[in-house]
Motif scaffolding. Structure first.
Motif, PDB file in Angstrom:
ATOM      1  N   CYS A 260      -1.292   7.690   9.962  1.00 32.52           N
ATOM      2  CA  CYS A 260      -2.227   7.596   8.841  1.00 32.52           C
ATOM      3  C   CYS A 260      -2.201   6.188   8.273  1.00 32.52           C
ATOM      4  CB  CYS A 260      -1.923   8.630   7.760  1.00 32.52           C
ATOM      5  SG  CYS A 260      -0.360   8.407   6.894  1.00 32.52           S
ATOM      6  N   CYS A 261      -3.241   5.854   7.522  1.00 30.34           N
ATOM      7  CA  CYS A 261      -3.338   4.558   6.849  1.00 30.34           C
ATOM      8  C   CYS A 261      -4.218   4.761   5.624  1.00 30.34           C
ATOM      9  CB  CYS A 261      -3.883   3.484   7.798  1.00 30.34           C
ATOM     10  SG  CYS A 261      -5.570   3.781   8.368  1.00 30.34           S
ATOM     11  N   ALA A 262      -5.024   3.788   5.262  1.00 35.00           N
ATOM     12  CA  ALA A 262      -5.893   3.938   4.094  1.00 35.00           C
ATOM     13  C   ALA A 262      -7.187   4.658   4.459  1.00 35.00           C
ATOM     14  CB  ALA A 262      -6.200   2.583   3.471  1.00 35.00           C
TER      15      ALA A 262
ATOM     16  N   HIS B 282       7.456   4.967   7.427  1.00 36.71           N
ATOM     17  CA  HIS B 282       6.598   3.805   7.201  1.00 36.71           C
ATOM     18  C   HIS B 282       6.927   2.704   8.187  1.00 36.71           C
ATOM     19  CE1 HIS B 282       5.566   0.000   4.906  1.00 36.71           C
ATOM     20  NE2 HIS B 282       4.420   0.549   5.238  1.00 36.71           N
ATOM     21  N   ILE B 283       5.956   2.391   9.025  1.00 39.83           N
ATOM     22  CA  ILE B 283       6.057   1.240   9.918  1.00 39.83           C
ATOM     23  C   ILE B 283       4.687   0.558   9.874  1.00 39.83           C
ATOM     24  CG2 ILE B 283       6.418   0.394  12.268  1.00 39.83           C
ATOM     25  CD1 ILE B 283       8.070   2.948  12.818  1.00 39.83           C
ATOM     26  N   PRO B 284       4.582  -0.609   9.232  1.00 41.40           N
ATOM     27  CA  PRO B 284       3.289  -1.297   9.190  1.00 41.40           C
ATOM     28  C   PRO B 284       2.765  -1.578  10.602  1.00 41.40           C
ATOM     29  CG  PRO B 284       4.832  -2.290   7.645  1.00 41.40           C
ATOM     30  CD  PRO B 284       5.617  -1.327   8.502  1.00 41.40           C
ATOM     31  N   LEU B 285       1.461  -1.453  10.762  1.00 43.58           N
ATOM     32  CA  LEU B 285       0.850  -1.617  12.084  1.00 43.58           C
ATOM     33  C   LEU B 285       1.304  -2.882  12.809  1.00 43.58           C
ATOM     34  CD1 LEU B 285      -1.060  -0.532  14.248  1.00 43.58           C
ATOM     35  CD2 LEU B 285      -2.942  -1.662  13.033  1.00 43.58           C
ATOM     36  N   PRO B 286       1.389  -4.050  12.151  1.00 42.74           N
ATOM     37  CA  PRO B 286       1.817  -5.247  12.887  1.00 42.74           C
ATOM     38  C   PRO B 286       3.225  -5.144  13.488  1.00 42.74           C
ATOM     39  CG  PRO B 286       0.800  -5.868  10.803  1.00 42.74           C
ATOM     40  CD  PRO B 286       0.986  -4.374  10.779  1.00 42.74           C
ATOM     41  N   HIS B 287       4.041  -4.208  13.011  1.00 40.18           N
ATOM     42  CA  HIS B 287       5.418  -4.050  13.501  1.00 40.18           C
ATOM     43  C   HIS B 287       5.556  -2.909  14.512  1.00 40.18           C
ATOM     44  CE1 HIS B 287       6.869  -6.767  10.334  1.00 40.18           C
ATOM     45  NE2 HIS B 287       5.956  -6.172   9.585  1.00 40.18           N
ATOM     46  N   LEU B 288       4.470  -2.188  14.755  1.00 38.45           N
ATOM     47  CA  LEU B 288       4.536  -0.965  15.557  1.00 38.45           C
ATOM     48  C   LEU B 288       5.023  -1.202  16.984  1.00 38.45           C
ATOM     49  CD1 LEU B 288       4.004   2.097  15.472  1.00 38.45           C
ATOM     50  CD2 LEU B 288       1.731   1.599  16.372  1.00 38.45           C
ATOM     51  N   ASN B 289       4.497  -2.218  17.656  1.00 45.87           N
ATOM     52  CA  ASN B 289       4.887  -2.443  19.055  1.00 45.87           C
ATOM     53  C   ASN B 289       6.388  -2.603  19.210  1.00 45.87           C
ATOM     54  OD1 ASN B 289       2.478  -2.258  20.595  1.00 45.87           O
ATOM     55  ND2 ASN B 289       1.805  -4.203  19.710  1.00 45.87           N
ATOM     56  N   GLY B 290       7.034  -3.232  18.241  1.00 48.81           N
ATOM     57  CA  GLY B 290       8.477  -3.433  18.298  1.00 48.81           C
ATOM     58  C   GLY B 290       9.285  -2.182  17.975  1.00 48.81           C
ATOM     59  N   LYS B 291       8.621  -1.125  17.523  1.00 53.88           N
ATOM     60  CA  LYS B 291       9.308   0.105  17.128  1.00 53.88           C
ATOM     61  C   LYS B 291       9.004   1.293  18.045  1.00 53.88           C
ATOM     62  CE  LYS B 291      11.070  -1.408  13.174  1.00 53.88           C
ATOM     63  NZ  LYS B 291      12.452  -1.245  12.761  1.00 53.88           N
TER      64      LYS B 291
ATOM     65  N   GLY C  20      -5.955   9.864  10.074  1.00 50.33           N
ATOM     66  CA  GLY C  20      -6.928   9.228   9.195  1.00 50.33           C
ATOM     67  C   GLY C  20      -6.290   8.703   7.929  1.00 50.33           C
ATOM     68  N   GLY C  21      -7.056   8.736   6.850  1.00 47.82           N
ATOM     69  CA  GLY C  21      -6.570   8.251   5.562  1.00 47.82           C
ATOM     70  C   GLY C  21      -5.442   9.119   5.030  1.00 47.82           C
ATOM     71  N   TRP C  22      -4.440   8.483   4.456  1.00 45.58           N
ATOM     72  CA  TRP C  22      -3.234   9.209   4.018  1.00 45.58           C
ATOM     73  C   TRP C  22      -3.534  10.245   2.945  1.00 45.58           C
ATOM     74  CZ3 TRP C  22      -0.890   9.502  -0.758  1.00 45.58           C
ATOM     75  CH2 TRP C  22      -1.355   8.635  -1.743  1.00 45.58           C
TER      76      TRP C  22
ATOM     77  N   GLU D  27       0.839  -1.208   0.000  1.00 44.35           N
ATOM     78  CA  GLU D  27       0.000   0.000   0.000  1.00 44.35           C
ATOM     79  C   GLU D  27       0.872   1.256   0.000  1.00 44.35           C
ATOM     80  OE1 GLU D  27      -4.004  -0.696   2.494  1.00 44.35           O
ATOM     81  OE2 GLU D  27      -2.176  -1.284   3.576  1.00 44.35           O
ATOM     82  N   TYR D  28       1.870   1.265   0.864  1.00 42.11           N
ATOM     83  CA  TYR D  28       2.759   2.424   0.972  1.00 42.11           C
ATOM     84  C   TYR D  28       3.489   2.667  -0.346  1.00 42.11           C
ATOM     85  CZ  TYR D  28       6.247   5.594   2.981  1.00 42.11           C
ATOM     86  OH  TYR D  28       7.052   6.682   3.254  1.00 42.11           O
ATOM     87  N   ASP D  29       3.983   1.597  -0.956  1.00 41.01           N
ATOM     88  CA  ASP D  29       4.718   1.721  -2.216  1.00 41.01           C
ATOM     89  C   ASP D  29       3.839   2.230  -3.355  1.00 41.01           C
ATOM     90  OD1 ASP D  29       7.010   0.869  -0.935  1.00 41.01           O
ATOM     91  OD2 ASP D  29       6.947  -1.172  -1.770  1.00 41.01           O
ATOM     92  N   SER D  30       2.521   2.060  -3.237  1.00 41.40           N
ATOM     93  CA  SER D  30       1.623   2.506  -4.310  1.00 41.40           C
ATOM     94  C   SER D  30       1.293   3.993  -4.209  1.00 41.40           C
ATOM     95  CB  SER D  30       0.335   1.679  -4.305  1.00 41.40           C
ATOM     96  OG  SER D  30      -0.459   2.004  -3.182  1.00 41.40           O
TER      97      SER D  30
END
Length: 102
Positions: A67-69, A44-53, A92-94, A33-36
Motif C-alpha cells: 500500500c501507499c498513498a 514500512h519499507i519506502p519504495l526506493p529501499h525495496l530492492n535492497g529488502k 492501493g491507498g493505505w 507519510e508513514y509517520d503521519s
C-alpha cells in the motif's frame, strides 16, 4: 457488483483472502507519510529501499499486500516483489485498504 469488479474481481474479497492467510501489509510511502498515519501492524519499507529488502521480505514466508498513498507506488512495489517470487497484491491507498481490512 460494479463493471470493474465484474472484470477484475472484488478487491475487498481478495484482501480478505490474503489476510486470512496471514498476509503482511507493506507500506511503501516515505517515512514522513508513514509517520503521519498508517495501518496498525504494517511494515514500512519506502519504495526506493525495496530492492535492497527483497531477500528479507522473502524470509517472511507470507503473502504481502502493498500500500501507499494512492496505489501507484504500491503497484510498482507489488510488481518488484512478484518478479522476485513473492506472492503479493497491490492493496492501493493505505486508508482505503485499512477499511477493507475491517
Amino acid at each position: 457488483m460494479g463493471f470493474l469488479s465484474s472484470l477484475f474481481g472484488n478487491k475487498t474479497d481478495a484482501v480478505q483472502e490474503f489476510k486470512s492467510r496471514g498476509a503482511v501489509i507493506l507500506d511503501v510511502r516515505s517515512k514522513a507519510e508513514y509517520d503521519s498515519g498508517a495501518i496498525p501492524g504494517s511494515k514500512h519499507i519506502p519504495l526506493p529501499h525495496l530492492n535492497g529488502k527483497v531477500e528479507e521480505i522473502k524470509k517472511w514466508n507470507k503473502p504481502v499486500i502493498t500500500c501507499c498513498a494512492s496505489g501507484m507506488r504500491s503497484a510498482s512495489a507489488a510488481a518488484v516483489l512478484r518478479k522476485n517470487g513473492v506472492e503479493t497484491m497491490n492493496g492501493g491507498g493505505w486508508f482505503k485498504l485499512s477499511q477493507r481490512l475491517d
